[in-house]
Motif scaffolding. Structure first.
Motif, PDB file in Angstrom:
ATOM      1  N   ILE A   8       0.809  -1.217   0.000  1.00 42.04           N
ATOM      2  CA  ILE A   8       0.000   0.000   0.000  1.00 42.04           C
ATOM      3  C   ILE A   8       0.846   1.273   0.000  1.00 42.04           C
ATOM      4  O   ILE A   8       0.298   2.376   0.072  1.00 42.04           O
ATOM      5  CB  ILE A   8      -0.960   0.026   1.195  1.00 42.04           C
ATOM      6  CG1 ILE A   8      -0.200   0.053   2.511  1.00 42.04           C
ATOM      7  CG2 ILE A   8      -1.932  -1.157   1.137  1.00 42.04           C
ATOM      8  CD1 ILE A   8      -1.090   0.209   3.734  1.00 42.04           C
ATOM      9  N   GLY A   9       2.150   1.128  -0.051  1.00 38.32           N
ATOM     10  CA  GLY A   9       3.008   2.295  -0.166  1.00 38.32           C
ATOM     11  C   GLY A   9       3.455   2.896   1.151  1.00 38.32           C
ATOM     12  O   GLY A   9       4.099   3.947   1.154  1.00 38.32           O
ATOM     13  N   ALA A  10       3.127   2.268   2.293  1.00 32.15           N
ATOM     14  CA  ALA A  10       3.606   2.771   3.577  1.00 32.15           C
ATOM     15  C   ALA A  10       5.090   2.477   3.765  1.00 32.15           C
ATOM     16  O   ALA A  10       5.756   3.134   4.559  1.00 32.15           O
ATOM     17  CB  ALA A  10       2.807   2.156   4.725  1.00 32.15           C
ATOM     18  N   LEU A  11       5.610   1.483   3.054  1.00 31.55           N
ATOM     19  CA  LEU A  11       7.036   1.187   2.973  1.00 31.55           C
ATOM     20  C   LEU A  11       7.459   1.256   1.516  1.00 31.55           C
ATOM     21  O   LEU A  11       6.740   0.765   0.641  1.00 31.55           O
ATOM     22  CB  LEU A  11       7.341  -0.216   3.512  1.00 31.55           C
ATOM     23  CG  LEU A  11       7.402  -0.411   5.022  1.00 31.55           C
ATOM     24  CD1 LEU A  11       7.664  -1.887   5.325  1.00 31.55           C
ATOM     25  CD2 LEU A  11       8.482   0.448   5.645  1.00 31.55           C
ATOM     26  N   GLN A  12       8.613   1.839   1.268  1.00 27.60           N
ATOM     27  CA  GLN A  12       9.108   1.932  -0.096  1.00 27.60           C
ATOM     28  C   GLN A  12       9.957   0.704  -0.422  1.00 27.60           C
ATOM     29  O   GLN A  12      10.993   0.473   0.207  1.00 27.60           O
ATOM     30  CB  GLN A  12       9.962   3.195  -0.275  1.00 27.60           C
ATOM     31  CG  GLN A  12      10.484   3.402  -1.679  1.00 27.60           C
ATOM     32  CD  GLN A  12       9.365   3.614  -2.685  1.00 27.60           C
ATOM     33  OE1 GLN A  12       8.396   4.303  -2.420  1.00 27.60           O
ATOM     34  NE2 GLN A  12       9.498   3.007  -3.856  1.00 27.60           N
ATOM     35  N   PRO A  13       9.521  -0.117  -1.367  1.00 28.93           N
ATOM     36  CA  PRO A  13      10.342  -1.290  -1.714  1.00 28.93           C
ATOM     37  C   PRO A  13      11.632  -0.863  -2.401  1.00 28.93           C
ATOM     38  O   PRO A  13      11.697   0.194  -3.037  1.00 28.93           O
ATOM     39  CB  PRO A  13       9.435  -2.082  -2.661  1.00 28.93           C
ATOM     40  CG  PRO A  13       8.470  -1.089  -3.204  1.00 28.93           C
ATOM     41  CD  PRO A  13       8.272  -0.057  -2.136  1.00 28.93           C
ATOM     42  N   ILE A  14      12.667  -1.690  -2.263  1.00 29.34           N
ATOM     43  CA  ILE A  14      13.922  -1.397  -2.943  1.00 29.34           C
ATOM     44  C   ILE A  14      13.881  -1.906  -4.384  1.00 29.34           C
ATOM     45  O   ILE A  14      14.669  -1.477  -5.221  1.00 29.34           O
ATOM     46  CB  ILE A  14      15.121  -1.995  -2.188  1.00 29.34           C
ATOM     47  CG1 ILE A  14      14.975  -3.510  -2.020  1.00 29.34           C
ATOM     48  CG2 ILE A  14      15.296  -1.319  -0.843  1.00 29.34           C
ATOM     49  CD1 ILE A  14      16.176  -4.176  -1.381  1.00 29.34           C
ATOM     50  N   SER A  15      12.949  -2.814  -4.656  1.00 26.45           N
ATOM     51  CA  SER A  15      12.773  -3.282  -6.027  1.00 26.45           C
ATOM     52  C   SER A  15      11.412  -3.961  -6.133  1.00 26.45           C
ATOM     53  O   SER A  15      10.801  -4.321  -5.129  1.00 26.45           O
ATOM     54  CB  SER A  15      13.878  -4.272  -6.433  1.00 26.45           C
ATOM     55  OG  SER A  15      13.832  -5.432  -5.626  1.00 26.45           O
ATOM     56  N   GLY A  16      10.955  -4.120  -7.348  1.00 26.52           N
ATOM     57  CA  GLY A  16       9.686  -4.775  -7.585  1.00 26.52           C
ATOM     58  C   GLY A  16       8.508  -3.833  -7.421  1.00 26.52           C
ATOM     59  O   GLY A  16       8.661  -2.618  -7.223  1.00 26.52           O
ATOM     60  N   GLU A  17       7.295  -4.398  -7.482  1.00 29.39           N
ATOM     61  CA  GLU A  17       6.099  -3.580  -7.408  1.00 29.39           C
ATOM     62  C   GLU A  17       4.911  -4.418  -6.939  1.00 29.39           C
ATOM     63  O   GLU A  17       4.936  -5.651  -6.960  1.00 29.39           O
ATOM     64  CB  GLU A  17       5.768  -2.987  -8.790  1.00 29.39           C
ATOM     65  CG  GLU A  17       5.487  -4.032  -9.856  1.00 29.39           C
ATOM     66  CD  GLU A  17       5.193  -3.430 -11.212  1.00 29.39           C
ATOM     67  OE1 GLU A  17       5.067  -2.192 -11.300  1.00 29.39           O
ATOM     68  OE2 GLU A  17       5.083  -4.192 -12.187  1.00 29.39           O
ATOM     69  N   ALA A  18       3.873  -3.697  -6.500  1.00 27.18           N
ATOM     70  CA  ALA A  18       2.587  -4.300  -6.168  1.00 27.18           C
ATOM     71  C   ALA A  18       1.545  -3.673  -7.081  1.00 27.18           C
ATOM     72  O   ALA A  18       1.498  -2.445  -7.231  1.00 27.18           O
ATOM     73  CB  ALA A  18       2.236  -4.053  -4.712  1.00 27.18           C
ATOM     74  N   LEU A  19       0.727  -4.515  -7.691  1.00 25.29           N
ATOM     75  CA  LEU A  19      -0.306  -4.044  -8.601  1.00 25.29           C
ATOM     76  C   LEU A  19      -1.667  -4.518  -8.114  1.00 25.29           C
ATOM     77  O   LEU A  19      -1.840  -5.684  -7.742  1.00 25.29           O
ATOM     78  CB  LEU A  19      -0.062  -4.563 -10.017  1.00 25.29           C
ATOM     79  CG  LEU A  19       1.234  -4.103 -10.689  1.00 25.29           C
ATOM     80  CD1 LEU A  19       1.401  -4.805 -12.036  1.00 25.29           C
ATOM     81  CD2 LEU A  19       1.244  -2.586 -10.873  1.00 25.29           C
ATOM     82  N   PHE A  20      -2.631  -3.612  -8.114  1.00 23.10           N
ATOM     83  CA  PHE A  20      -3.997  -3.906  -7.728  1.00 23.10           C
ATOM     84  C   PHE A  20      -4.862  -3.831  -8.978  1.00 23.10           C
ATOM     85  O   PHE A  20      -5.032  -2.757  -9.558  1.00 23.10           O
ATOM     86  CB  PHE A  20      -4.481  -2.898  -6.687  1.00 23.10           C
ATOM     87  CG  PHE A  20      -3.710  -2.944  -5.393  1.00 23.10           C
ATOM     88  CD1 PHE A  20      -4.215  -3.602  -4.295  1.00 23.10           C
ATOM     89  CD2 PHE A  20      -2.462  -2.325  -5.298  1.00 23.10           C
ATOM     90  CE1 PHE A  20      -3.505  -3.642  -3.102  1.00 23.10           C
ATOM     91  CE2 PHE A  20      -1.746  -2.357  -4.113  1.00 23.10           C
ATOM     92  CZ  PHE A  20      -2.270  -3.019  -3.009  1.00 23.10           C
ATOM     93  N   TRP A  21      -5.347  -4.983  -9.406  1.00 25.07           N
ATOM     94  CA  TRP A  21      -6.093  -5.066 -10.668  1.00 25.07           C
ATOM     95  C   TRP A  21      -5.291  -4.431 -11.813  1.00 25.07           C
ATOM     96  O   TRP A  21      -5.809  -3.714 -12.648  1.00 25.07           O
ATOM     97  CB  TRP A  21      -7.458  -4.400 -10.536  1.00 25.07           C
ATOM     98  CG  TRP A  21      -8.312  -5.049  -9.486  1.00 25.07           C
ATOM     99  CD1 TRP A  21      -9.031  -6.201  -9.601  1.00 25.07           C
ATOM    100  CD2 TRP A  21      -8.525  -4.571  -8.151  1.00 25.07           C
ATOM    101  NE1 TRP A  21      -9.672  -6.477  -8.417  1.00 25.07           N
ATOM    102  CE2 TRP A  21      -9.379  -5.502  -7.511  1.00 25.07           C
ATOM    103  CE3 TRP A  21      -8.074  -3.456  -7.443  1.00 25.07           C
ATOM    104  CZ2 TRP A  21      -9.791  -5.345  -6.194  1.00 25.07           C
ATOM    105  CZ3 TRP A  21      -8.475  -3.310  -6.128  1.00 25.07           C
ATOM    106  CH2 TRP A  21      -9.325  -4.242  -5.525  1.00 25.07           C
TER     107      TRP A  21
END
Length: 258
Positions: free
Chosen positions: A58-71
């Motif tokens: 949900i973006g409360a933590l910034q990933p160092i790589s990769g992504e999360a996609l919702f639909w």
């Protein structure tokens, strides 16, 4: 394993997601897809990255790589379809707001909940009071609607947040330890309510600590120990061999999930 489907059909897809704290990896190379209409438990030893996974999504933590996609979309473009119940420890319980006002924010889809002190009185819409009261009644909290949230017990506070998620009518529920501090009778009622939501097409993803109920009550499971140990149908993913491997990976001697 990533299934090849239309991205717009997948409530949450994690693509090679990695998270670190001060340069120390907490999650690495997480790839997974949630199944629409399923209840999925995120399970693992203490420090396995369960809450970090939701926060990174949900973006409360910034990933160092990769992504999360919702639909198939980044979270900011799909957030109105997502309800989130945080851990109790992340909320300012001294904020002067009533149980009813918290749930009203869900009815109004007031979604400024990512940061710990997210409760905002100015987001509550009085026109949603009737629906908010109905959600509180459903969870046995009708008599506490006008009580300050800080004066409720831990279990009652947790139910208020679940009522808020119900009021939002979201397509995806992300729940971080939703049954913590809840008695067995209330937990059973909540599971039944979540099951009805799933039957109507809602997807539920919950960080959960109880291995037995994760196996018996959830459809799917993700077993974490920094990396994904196993995913799939809950009873298969949470087999004794897989659980043992998770704790060996995490360096834990005990098989208590927390």
């Amino acid at each position: 394993m990533i299934l090849r489907r239309g991205q717009d059909e997948v409530p949450l897809a994690l693509r090679s997601l990695s998270v670190a704290y001060r340069g120390v990896p907490a999650l690495w190379d997480i790839s997974w897809e949630a199944r629409k209409g399923a209840m999925t438990a995120i399970v693992g030893p203490n420090g396995a990255g369960k809450s970090s996974l939701l926060n990174a999504a949900i973006g409360a933590l910034q990933p160092i790589s990769g992504e999360a996609l919702f639909w198939g979309q980044p979270f900011q473009h799909a957030r109105a379809r997502v309800a989130y119940v945080p851990q109790r420890e992340s909320v300012d319980w001294d904020f002067p707001v009533t149980a009813l006002e918290v749930v009203e924010m869900g009815s109004a889809r007031q979604l400024d909940w990512v940061l710990p002190r997210w409760i905002r009185r100015d987001g509550a819409h009085r026109s949603h009071a009737s629906e908010a009261r109905a959600c509180l009644e459903e969870l046995g909290l009708g008599a506490f609607a006008d009580r300050p949230i800080g004066q409720l017990s831990g279990g009652q506070q947790q139910r208020v947040f679940l009522a808020r998620a119900l009021a939002q009518h979201a397509d995806l529920l992300l729940l971080d330890e939703p049954f913590a501090g809840v008695d067995a009778e209330t937990e059973d009622a909540l599971f039944q309510r979540l099951r009805r939501l799933c039957a109507d097409g809602t997807t539920v993803i919950a960080v959960h600590h109880d291995l037995a109920s994760a196996r018996s009550r959830f459809d799917d499971a993700m077993l974490l120990a920094g990396a994904v140990i196993a995913t799939g149908p809950a009873r298969e993913a949470l087999s004794e061999d897989n659980v043992r491997r998770a704790f060996e990976t995490a360096g834990h001697a005990s098989h208590q999930l927390v």
